[in-house]
Structures are given as C-alpha cells and as structure tokens.
Design a protein around this motif. Structure first.
Motif, short mmCIF file in Angstrom:
data_model
loop_
_atom_site.label_atom_id
_atom_site.label_comp_id
_atom_site.label_asym_id
_atom_site.label_seq_id
_atom_site.Cartn_x
_atom_site.Cartn_y
_atom_site.Cartn_z
N LYS A 20 0.86 -1.19 0.00
CA LYS A 20 0.00 0.00 0.00
C LYS A 20 0.89 1.23 0.00
CE LYS A 20 -3.88 1.78 2.77
NZ LYS A 20 -4.92 1.33 3.72
N ARG B 85 -10.80 9.35 11.62
CA ARG B 85 -10.94 9.87 10.26
C ARG B 85 -12.27 9.44 9.65
NH1 ARG B 85 -10.01 8.19 4.93
NH2 ARG B 85 -9.19 6.16 5.48
N GLU C 246 -12.44 -7.87 -2.17
CA GLU C 246 -13.30 -7.16 -1.21
C GLU C 246 -14.62 -7.88 -0.96
OE1 GLU C 246 -13.35 -2.68 -1.87
OE2 GLU C 246 -12.56 -3.45 -3.73
N GLU D 271 -0.57 -8.34 4.20
CA GLU D 271 -0.95 -9.66 3.72
C GLU D 271 -1.83 -9.50 2.48
OE1 GLU D 271 -3.74 -13.37 5.40
OE2 GLU D 271 -3.28 -11.67 6.68
P1 ATP Z 1 -10.14 4.21 1.80
O1 ATP Z 1 -9.83 4.96 3.02
O2 ATP Z 1 -10.69 5.03 0.68
O3 ATP Z 1 -10.89 2.92 2.04
P2 ATP Z 1 -7.60 3.12 1.93
O4 ATP Z 1 -6.48 4.08 1.87
O5 ATP Z 1 -8.03 2.54 3.21
O6 ATP Z 1 -8.76 3.75 1.20
P3 ATP Z 1 -7.62 0.47 1.12
O7 ATP Z 1 -9.10 0.39 1.27
O8 ATP Z 1 -6.77 -0.18 2.11
O9 ATP Z 1 -7.20 1.96 0.97
O10 ATP Z 1 -7.19 -0.12 -0.29
C1 ATP Z 1 -7.84 0.23 -1.50
C2 ATP Z 1 -8.28 -1.03 -2.23
O11 ATP Z 1 -7.16 -1.86 -2.54
C3 ATP Z 1 -9.20 -1.91 -1.42
O12 ATP Z 1 -10.51 -1.51 -1.52
C4 ATP Z 1 -8.94 -3.29 -2.05
O13 ATP Z 1 -9.68 -3.46 -3.23
C5 ATP Z 1 -7.47 -3.23 -2.41
N1 ATP Z 1 -6.65 -3.82 -1.35
C6 ATP Z 1 -6.16 -3.18 -0.28
N2 ATP Z 1 -5.44 -3.99 0.51
C7 ATP Z 1 -5.47 -5.20 -0.07
C8 ATP Z 1 -4.91 -6.48 0.28
N3 ATP Z 1 -4.21 -6.64 1.37
N4 ATP Z 1 -5.16 -7.52 -0.53
C9 ATP Z 1 -5.91 -7.35 -1.64
N5 ATP Z 1 -6.46 -6.18 -2.03
C10 ATP Z 1 -6.25 -5.11 -1.26
#
Ligand code: ATP
Ligand code: MG
Length: 292
Positions: free
Chosen positions: A58, A176, A113, A107
């Motif tokens: 990420k 947040r 999702e 991980e």
């Molecule tokens: P928001 O606050 O808008 O939800 P965020 O910064 O929390 O965004 P995430 O939701 O963690 O971002 O990640 C964005 C997308 O990436 C997720 O909705 C998912 O589809 C994908 N994703 C994130 N982490 C993983 C993972 N560990 N394995 C597979 N897909 C992932």
C-alpha cells in the motif's frame, strides 16, 4: 519505530528477511498489478525479491497525508495492526518510507473485497452469513482482548483470503472515518446510537456494527438506510429495526440481530455468547471458511 515482529503462529509468514536485520526499500520488491485505490494512494500486488513472498504493497503519499492531517492515524494503523495475529485479521508485516511516500506491507487477500462479493450476490445465505459473522466475532473477541476497538466494521473494510475466510482490514482510521461521515457525504449506516449522538463509547460499538453487518448480509441493505442522512440518524437513535418479508430470513437470525442492535450498549449480546447462539451453532462452519 520497529517494523513488525516475527509472527507467533501466523498462517502466512512475512517476507523472510526480518526488519531487525535491514530496512525495506522499494527496490526489494517486484511490483505487480494494481489491486485497488484508496483515498491516499494505491495498493499493488508485489513480490519480495529474496524470499519470493507475495504481499500487498500500500503506497501512501506523504504530501496527501499531511494535507489531510492523518499522519498520526496512519502511525496508529501501523502500530495497532502490526501487533495483531489472527486468521481473520489482515496482517501488516511492516512499513518503510522514502522522501515522498510511505509503504505498508500487507498480507495479500487473494479474493478481494467482501463489499464486491455482496454486491454480486445481492445477499448471502444463512450458512454463509453465520460462518462470516462467527469468524468476525472471534476476530473481535481477540481484538477486544488486546483493548483494540475497531470502530469501523463494514463490508468495505473486510477482505477475503484464498480459502474464502474473512480478513478485517483498515485499522486506526476510526476518527478519520467518523469525521468523514460527519463532514462529507459518507454513510452513517454502521454507526451505533452512542456514536451518532457523540456520547462515550466502548468495545460494544463493534457488537452493534456486527449486528448491522449480519442484517446487511441477509437482506442486502443495512437496516437503517434512508435517503437523507438525518433520517438514518433518527432511525439509528430510535433503533427503528424492521425485518422485510423478502428475502425470507429465519427467526433465529432475526433473534440474533435483535440482541445485537440494542440501544443500551451494555445490554448487547456479548460476543462469546453470540458464538453459542443456536442460529450460529446450527449454521456456521466452525472453520470460518465459506467456499462459493
Ligand atoms: P479508503 O480509506 O478510501 O478505504 P484506503 O487508503 O483505506 O482507502 P484500502 O481500502 O486499504 O485503501 O485499499 C484500497 C483497495 O485496494 C481496497 O478496496 C482493495 O480493493 C485493495 N486492497 C487493499 N489492501 C489489499 C490487500 N491486502 N489484498 C488485496 N487487495 C487489497
Ligand atoms: Mg479502505
């Protein structure tokens, strides 16, 4: 801040080279396909070159974190999540950063999702719902035992692993998330009465959200949904819980939901008792795995 410690009995091991020995850098990884987009950056499939370990990387932009004043939330997310070891909680193996970005090593949740899966199916069967709810209850029991309250349990924050098991993700964002709901056009749907009324709250907020999730799995929509924010608010504080006649849902499931969606947070069904509820016992696969 140290990067994640060695796992105790994780089902997947983190990239072999431990952070104590060296610092990660982006060159240590082959970057693969984008997995998704978050508010502050992107998530990519990645492979640690030496160990061949697959992870989700990420990537957050420091400038955006600063602008939105969420740096301390990210720090908290890393601090909390990196210490958790549970099959239904997404592992955070560690982090590193460069001039412009912060990288979180997560991980990889192969099946993506839960939110999308629910959209695809409209609603889930009672077996699937009971299996999911019991696995999430076990994860929350573990979390609460570590004095962590998630406060933001909803389908968008839950991922699915290779075996079909759920993985709670997105830690340390509760403030947040709460602000976002108040100031932007986000949803109030998962917030309990004590949070929409801004009263004090404790770990029982997660029981409420799990009740909302159980309803949404079975009916395809959260229970207090309304066109206007203000109407959702009123429905939550009055616990205006209605069970539609379609789809047909068993009395046991409705009984469980009614025991979780209770205004007085101290009267909500404790999670260990949820696991003994007849509807859970009869319907849940104890392994927590639901294969489609
Ligand atoms: P928001 O606050 O808008 O939800 P965020 O910064 O929390 O965004 P995430 O939701 O963690 O971002 O990640 C964005 C997308 O990436 C997720 O909705 C998912 O589809 C994908 N994703 C994130 N982490 C993983 C993972 N560990 N394995 C597979 N897909 C992932
Ligand atoms: Mg997210």
């Amino acid at each position: 801040m140290p990067i994640a410690a060695e796992p105790q009995q994780a089902e997947k091991s983190p990239p072999k080279v431990s952070a104590a020995e060296r610092r990660w850098k982006v060159d240590d990884f082959d970057i693969g396909k984008p997995l998704g987009r978050g508010k502050f950056g992107h998530v990519y499939l990645a492979r640690e070159k030496r160990s061949n370990q697959i992870v989700a990387l990420k990537v957050l932009f420091k400038s955006q974190l600063k602008q939105s004043q969420v740096e301390h939330q990210v720090r908290r997310e890393v601090e909390i999540q990196s210490h958790l070891r549970h099959p239904n909680i997404l592992r955070l193996y560690g982090y590193f950063y460069d001039e412009a970005r912060v990288y979180l090593l997560l991980e990889y949740a192969e099946k993506g999702e839960l939110y999308k899966e629910l959209q695809k199916c409209t609603y889930f069967s009672e077996r699937r719902t009971a299996t999911y709810i019991s696995s999430l209850a076990r994860a929350l029991i573990y979390l609460h035992g570590k004095h962590v309250i998630h406060r933001d349990i909803k389908p968008e924050n839950i991922l699915i692993g290779l075996q079909g098991e759920l993985k709670i993700a997105d830690f340390g964002w509760s403030v947040r998330a709460f602000n976002r709901r108040q100031t932007m056009c986000g949803t109030l749907d998962y917030l309990p009465p004590e949070m929409v009324e801004s009263a004090e709250h404790d770990a029982n907020v997660d029981i409420w959200s799990l009740g909302i999730l159980c309803y949404e799995f079975l009916y395809g929509v959260p229970p207090f949904e309304a066109k206007e924010h203000s109407d959702t608010y009123i429905r939550i504080v009055n616990v205006d819980l209605k069970f539609p006649s379609i789809p047909i849902v068993s009395p046991g499931a409705k009984d469980l939901i009614s025991q979780m969606l209770v205004k007085d947070s101290s009267q909500r069904l404790p999670l260990h008792r949820l696991l003994q509820h007849p509807w859970i016992v009869q319907n849940a696969n104890p392994s927590g795995v639901y294969s489609v």
